[in-house]
Enzyme design. Structure first.
Site: not given
Ligand SMILES: *[C@@H]1O[C@H](CO)[C@@H](O)[C@H](O)[C@H]1NC(C)=O
Ligand SMILES: *[C@@H]1O[C@H](CO)[C@@H](O)[C@H](O)[C@H]1NC(C)=O
Ligand SMILES: *[C@@H]1O[C@H](CO)[C@@H](O)[C@H](O)[C@H]1NC(C)=O
Ligand SMILES: *[C@@H]1O[C@H](CO)[C@@H](O)[C@H](O)[C@H]1NC(C)=O
Ligand SMILES: *[C@@H]1O[C@H](CO)[C@@H](O)[C@H](O)[C@H]1NC(C)=O
Ligand SMILES: *[C@@H]1O[C@H](CO)[C@@H](O)[C@H](O)[C@H]1NC(C)=O
Length: 370
Positions: A140, A202, A204, A212, A262, A266
């Site tokens: 994370e 994409v 969610s 972003r 990080y 993606k």
């Protein structure tokens, strides 16, 4: 009178004798207690056999033994056979998940998520064999790691996607292809001739506060963006993701956290594996450059405005040769995802030889946020 006196004397004498005996018994019991508590502290609370006898905890020679204290997200994988050797060609690496074998382990792995959610606790009451490394595992970003302030002086190693972790476990990586000219691929093999959509994304979890989201909103003022995912009510099944993205010139590999190193699936999966050129937002340009070849991605920090980025992307899609230059890296590299927990665990055995014998993270929080 005399008789009385003697009787009294005898009584006193008797009493003092009993007192002495009682005191002796008490002292004996005290010693027994001390001895037992010493014994218990020396042994694990369930362990009966003594420790440190004929145990090679240096990890040299024989196997390096890794104990998975609990499985990440509670999903157990098989550890049958020599998994690290059989599946990942990593020798001398033994994985186990039986807590009762704690004292044999060279390294013990604790996945952060379960600690954070209080589904698991650290066995702080257990004595640590001198060479044993407690390993903090997390994928994370710092933003999603919660409070780490109480993990000072607990862990010996870190295992995360960061390049400076003791055991780096990136979400993916590029492997140099063997110089086998016979299997030389032409760039064309990697570009579907059917590219029809300029930019795809994409998402969610759309959050207005994420950078972003702001970039997306600015970008659609210049060029269209095809949006998939839960947020837009266009969820994509796993097996549909790559085929769908392969028709896009560009894929927005926008991370939800802007943190050091990080860089998630993606990039490695959604973009690289589909053949869409990634437009990246997240870690710094330097971080991306360190793990990905030049001209394999487009970093938004390279543009003075989102509009400029939009114009650049549209231009690039209209110039076949220029666009192909963003696929040229595929001649030399293939993409590897690192998606199995077992493989990640096995990686400890690639690194442990190079790590210092005695280490501790006095302030994990500072390291994670550093
Ligand atoms: C560790 O193992 C290697 C190879 O088996 C050996 O050369 C080396 O001497 C060993 N080191 C120690 C400290 O045992
Ligand atoms: C390209 O699209 C056409 C028509 O949709 C289809 O027949 C063809 O198989 C596609 N080619 C590739 C390589 O996907
Ligand atoms: C950033 O811009 C420079 C100069 O225009 C260019 O050479 C480089 O390839 C660009 N890098 C990325 C990641 O966009
Ligand atoms: C877009 O492409 C045209 C011609 O291909 C070129 O003249 C122009 O400078 C490009 N603009 C940008 C912003 O790259
Ligand atoms: C470990 O160190 C050796 C020598 O210093 C080096 O060749 C090797 O690449 C290092 N391995 C890793 C995994 O960093
Ligand atoms: C691991 O960390 C603990 C806790 O700070 C420390 O006592 C121990 O010496 C360390 N062990 C190693 C092998 O570095």
């Amino acid at each position: 009178m005399e008789l009385h006196l003697t009787e009294k004397a005898v009584c006193v004498e008797k009493r003092s004798f009993f007192h002495k005996k009682k005191r002796l018994v008490l002292i004996f019991l005290l010693f027994l207690l001390l001895f037992l508590s010493h014994l218990i502290s020396k042994l694990g609370w369930w362990q009966v056999k003594p420790l440190y006898i004929n145990q090679d905890t240096s990890g040299n020679g024989s196997n390096f033994i890794i104990l998975v204290w609990y499985w990440p997200f509670g999903v157990r994988d098989t550890l049958e056979g020599d998994v690290c050797m059989d599946h990942y060609h990593i020798p001398g690496c033994h994985l186990m998940d039986q807590r009762s074998l704690y004292h044999q382990a060279n390294a013990v792995i604790f996945h952060h998520r379960e600690l954070q959610q209080r589904l698991q606790v650290l066995p702080l009451d257990l004595l640590r064999p001198p060479h044993q490394k407690w390993t903090w595992l997390s994928l994370e970003s710092p933003e999603n790691s919660g409070d780490l302030s109480h993990y000072g002086n607990v862990f010996n190693w870190t295992m995360t996607y960061r390049r400076d972790a003791d055991i780096p476990i990136p979400y993916g990586e590029l492997i140099r292809k063997q110089a086998m000219k016979s299997s030389f691929d032409s760039i064309e093999d990697f570009i579907t001739p059917n590219k029809s959509t300029l930019v795809c994304w994409v998402v969610s979890n759309f959050n207005d506060h994420h950078k972003r989201s702001q970039v997306y909103k600015a970008l659609i003022k210049t060029i269209p963006v095809e949006v998939y995912g839960k947020w837009n009510n266009r969820p994509l099944a796993n097996e549909k993701l790559l085929p769908t993205m392969s028709h896009c010139y560009f894929y927005l590999s926008f991370e939800n956290s802007l943190s050091k190193d990080y860089i998630t699936e993606k990039l490695w999966h959604n973009a690289y594996m589909s053949g869409a050129v990634p437009v990246v937002l997240g870690a710094s340009l330097e971080d991306y450059k360190a793990v990905a070849p030049p001209n394999s991605f487009i970093h938004i920090d390279n543009f003075t405005s989102v509009e400029e980025l939009g114009i650049y992307l549209r231009n690039l899609s209209q110039n076949q040769q220029e666009y192909a230059s963003y696929q040229a890296w595929r001649r030399d590299y293939k993409v590897k995802r690192l998606a199995s927990w077992v493989e990640r665990f096995c990686r400890i055995c690639l690194y442990h030889h190079n790590l210092s014998a005695q280490t501790v993270y006095p302030d994990l929080e500072a390291w994670v946020r550093g």
